[in-house]
Design a protein around this motif. Structure first.
Motif, PDB file in Angstrom:
ATOM      1  N   LEU A 196      11.597  79.895  73.928  1.00 61.83           N
ATOM      2  CA  LEU A 196      12.133  81.011  74.722  1.00 61.83           C
ATOM      3  C   LEU A 196      13.302  80.793  75.544  1.00 61.83           C
ATOM      4  O   LEU A 196      14.478  81.285  75.298  1.00 61.83           O
ATOM      5  N   VAL A 197      13.261  79.688  76.310  1.00 58.11           N
ATOM      6  CA  VAL A 197      14.439  79.504  77.180  1.00 58.11           C
ATOM      7  C   VAL A 197      15.667  79.342  76.326  1.00 58.11           C
ATOM      8  O   VAL A 197      16.799  79.429  76.913  1.00 58.11           O
ATOM      9  N   GLU A 198      15.449  78.323  75.366  1.00 57.19           N
ATOM     10  CA  GLU A 198      16.683  77.931  74.431  1.00 57.19           C
ATOM     11  C   GLU A 198      17.388  79.349  73.819  1.00 57.19           C
ATOM     12  O   GLU A 198      18.475  79.096  73.511  1.00 57.19           O
ATOM     13  N   LEU A 199      16.753  80.468  73.955  1.00 59.57           N
ATOM     14  CA  LEU A 199      17.128  81.799  73.198  1.00 59.57           C
ATOM     15  C   LEU A 199      17.706  82.544  74.446  1.00 59.57           C
ATOM     16  O   LEU A 199      18.601  83.542  74.433  1.00 59.57           O
ATOM     17  N   CYS A 200      17.698  82.098  75.793  1.00 54.84           N
ATOM     18  CA  CYS A 200      18.145  82.901  76.901  1.00 54.84           C
ATOM     19  C   CYS A 200      19.452  82.234  77.645  1.00 54.84           C
ATOM     20  O   CYS A 200      19.514  81.236  77.216  1.00 54.84           O
ATOM     21  N   ASP A 201      20.096  83.075  78.516  1.00 58.67           N
ATOM     22  CA  ASP A 201      21.017  82.350  79.244  1.00 58.67           C
ATOM     23  C   ASP A 201      20.598  81.099  80.139  1.00 58.67           C
ATOM     24  O   ASP A 201      19.366  81.417  80.882  1.00 58.67           O
ATOM     25  N   PRO A 202      21.115  79.907  80.070  1.00 57.36           N
ATOM     26  CA  PRO A 202      20.797  78.970  80.842  1.00 57.36           C
ATOM     27  C   PRO A 202      20.701  79.215  82.343  1.00 57.36           C
ATOM     28  O   PRO A 202      19.923  78.586  83.210  1.00 57.36           O
ATOM     29  N   ALA A 203      21.164  80.347  82.729  1.00 53.53           N
ATOM     30  CA  ALA A 203      21.150  80.557  84.223  1.00 53.53           C
ATOM     31  C   ALA A 203      19.690  80.856  84.272  1.00 53.53           C
ATOM     32  O   ALA A 203      19.059  80.811  85.660  1.00 53.53           O
ATOM     33  N   CYS A 204      18.925  81.279  83.455  1.00 50.63           N
ATOM     34  CA  CYS A 204      17.401  81.626  83.759  1.00 50.63           C
ATOM     35  C   CYS A 204      16.631  80.455  84.328  1.00 50.63           C
ATOM     36  O   CYS A 204      15.599  80.669  85.096  1.00 50.63           O
ATOM     37  N   LEU A 205      17.069  79.177  83.975  1.00 53.24           N
ATOM     38  CA  LEU A 205      16.314  78.029  84.666  1.00 53.24           C
ATOM     39  C   LEU A 205      16.496  77.878  86.089  1.00 53.24           C
ATOM     40  O   LEU A 205      15.555  77.228  86.829  1.00 53.24           O
ATOM     41  N   GLY A 206      17.348  78.644  86.746  1.00 49.81           N
ATOM     42  CA  GLY A 206      17.482  78.754  88.046  1.00 49.81           C
ATOM     43  C   GLY A 206      17.064  79.952  88.769  1.00 49.81           C
ATOM     44  O   GLY A 206      17.176  80.281  90.246  1.00 49.81           O
ATOM     45  N   MET A 207      16.579  80.941  88.143  1.00 51.02           N
ATOM     46  CA  MET A 207      16.076  82.026  88.508  1.00 51.02           C
ATOM     47  C   MET A 207      14.763  82.368  88.720  1.00 51.02           C
ATOM     48  O   MET A 207      13.815  82.274  87.985  1.00 51.02           O
TER      49      MET A 207
END
Length: 383
Positions: A196-207
């Motif tokens: 899932l994370v690979e398909l989302c904006d990398p910014a989500c890793l810090g949200m």
């Protein structure tokens, strides 16, 4: 004048709710004054309870701290101060495992004044504008993400919590055999989150969940349309709280069964070092009572922990039916272990899980490391 100090976290849900309860309590008890302070969401999860118990009378805390706090006698057990019928009512009206999550060695160390777990949220206006269908399965979530309409809270601690969700979805009860799960199961759980994370904006890793909800309730970007799981905040489902209202609901299915997220929430605890235990206990009982939970606590932005509030017509009318629409997800939520060593593992395991989902390490390596850290943390605090 009895003066009490309390500590909560810096969001409307965490702070103004207890401030409103304190204000009303002071009106009913003019001899008591309660001053609340706040800390960040991360500090809320990480701050050593021993330090907080030394500085504050009233502590808003989350349940994984309970076992260690009880062992170190940092808190007062409620059975020693409050009526048995009140404690029984709290147990009977728990939202999911909220009440029992604060029990350890037969005592209630915290009252579950707040309840939360990862739920799905979406923007009705963006769903309609882009003619989208809400996903019902994990594969449909991934398809929606490929199309550019999904974000997720992938902050380090949330990644670890969501890994437990996928362990359960893969047919293994987390923490049931002296480890989080067999290495291969935990590796697959981390791999699903990574998909899932690979398909989302990398910014989500810090949200974290608050940042996700703030962004999705303000942005008009397509990715703000849907979030498959983040710890729920009913504030964003209340009209005029944010620029755009969010609707909330349950989780999708994985391999034919609904996902079960990891219970969060918060509770009100009393420091064993307080000079005014009676006043603290009276305030805690007042705050956790159904009348307060449905009334000033919710009205001031709180997310109640008493089941009566989750079923109340007025509460749901004021929050786009947030509580009724997510109650099943709360009731099905997973509980973390009630072990003194668990928090030490959570602190050390969080970056390991996050690095894996961020693509820095392999799922198999991360799974082995997480299980090793869990075994070491639990062994270090074993009797």
């Amino acid at each position: 004048m009895i003066q009490l100090r309390g500590i909560a976290w810096n969001h409307t849900r965490g702070l103004t709710s207890v401030e409103a309860a304190a204000q009303r309590f002071e009106e009913l008890h003019p001899e008591v004054s309660i001053r609340w302070e706040k800390r960040s969401l991360q500090a809320f999860a990480d701050a050593p309870l021993s330090r907080l118990a030394a500085e504050f009378d009233l502590i808003v805390m989350d349940h994984p701290h309970t076992a260690l706090a009880a062992k170190e006698r940092l808190l007062l057990p409620f059975e020693d101060w409050l009526p048995a019928d009140f404690i029984a009512d709290q147990a009977a009206n728990s939202v999911g495992g909220s009440h029992t999550s604060y029990r350890f060695e037969g005592k209630q160390w915290t009252l579950a004044t707040d309840a939360a777990t990862p739920i799905a949220t979406w923007r009705p206006d963006l769903i309609e504008r882009h003619k989208l269908t809400l996903p019902g399965t994990w594969d449909e979530v991934l398809d929606l993400a490929r199309a550019g309409f999904v974000t997720v809270s992938a902050f380090p601690i949330d990644v670890l919590m969501n890994s437990y969700m996928f362990v359960a979805a893969l047919g293994h009860q987390p923490f049931s055999g002296g480890e989080i799960a067999p290495d291969e199961v935990l590796a697959q759980a981390l791999a699903e989150l990574r998909r899932l994370v690979e398909l989302c904006d990398p910014a989500c890793l810090g949200m974290n969940p608050i940042r996700v909800l703030e962004w999705t309730s303000q942005s008009s970007e397509p990715r703000a349309a849907y979030c498959p799981f983040a710890y729920g905040y009913s504030n964003y489902s209340r009209p005029r709280y944010a620029p755009h209202l969010l609707k909330a609901g349950g989780l999708v299915t994985f391999n034919g069964a609904r996902l079960r997220s990891t219970l969060g929430g918060a509770g009100l605890a009393i420091s064993s070092k307080t000079s005014h235990p009676r006043a603290c206990m009276d305030f805690a009982q007042f705050t956790a009572s159904p009348e307060t939970q449905m009334g000033v606590y919710f009205q001031a932005g709180g997310q109640p922990g008493h089941r009566a509030a989750w079923l109340d017509d007025a509460v749901n009318a004021a929050s786009s039916n947030f509580f009724r629409d997510t109650l099943q997800t709360l009731d099905e939520a997973l509980l973390r272990p009630k072990l003194p060593g668990y928090m030490a593992f959570q602190d050390t395991g969080t970056p390991v899980a996050h690095d894996c989902v961020a693509g820095k390490t392999k799922p198999a390596d991360a799974a082995r490391a997480l299980n090793r850290l869990y075994r070491e943390s639990i062994a270090a605090t074993a009797p």
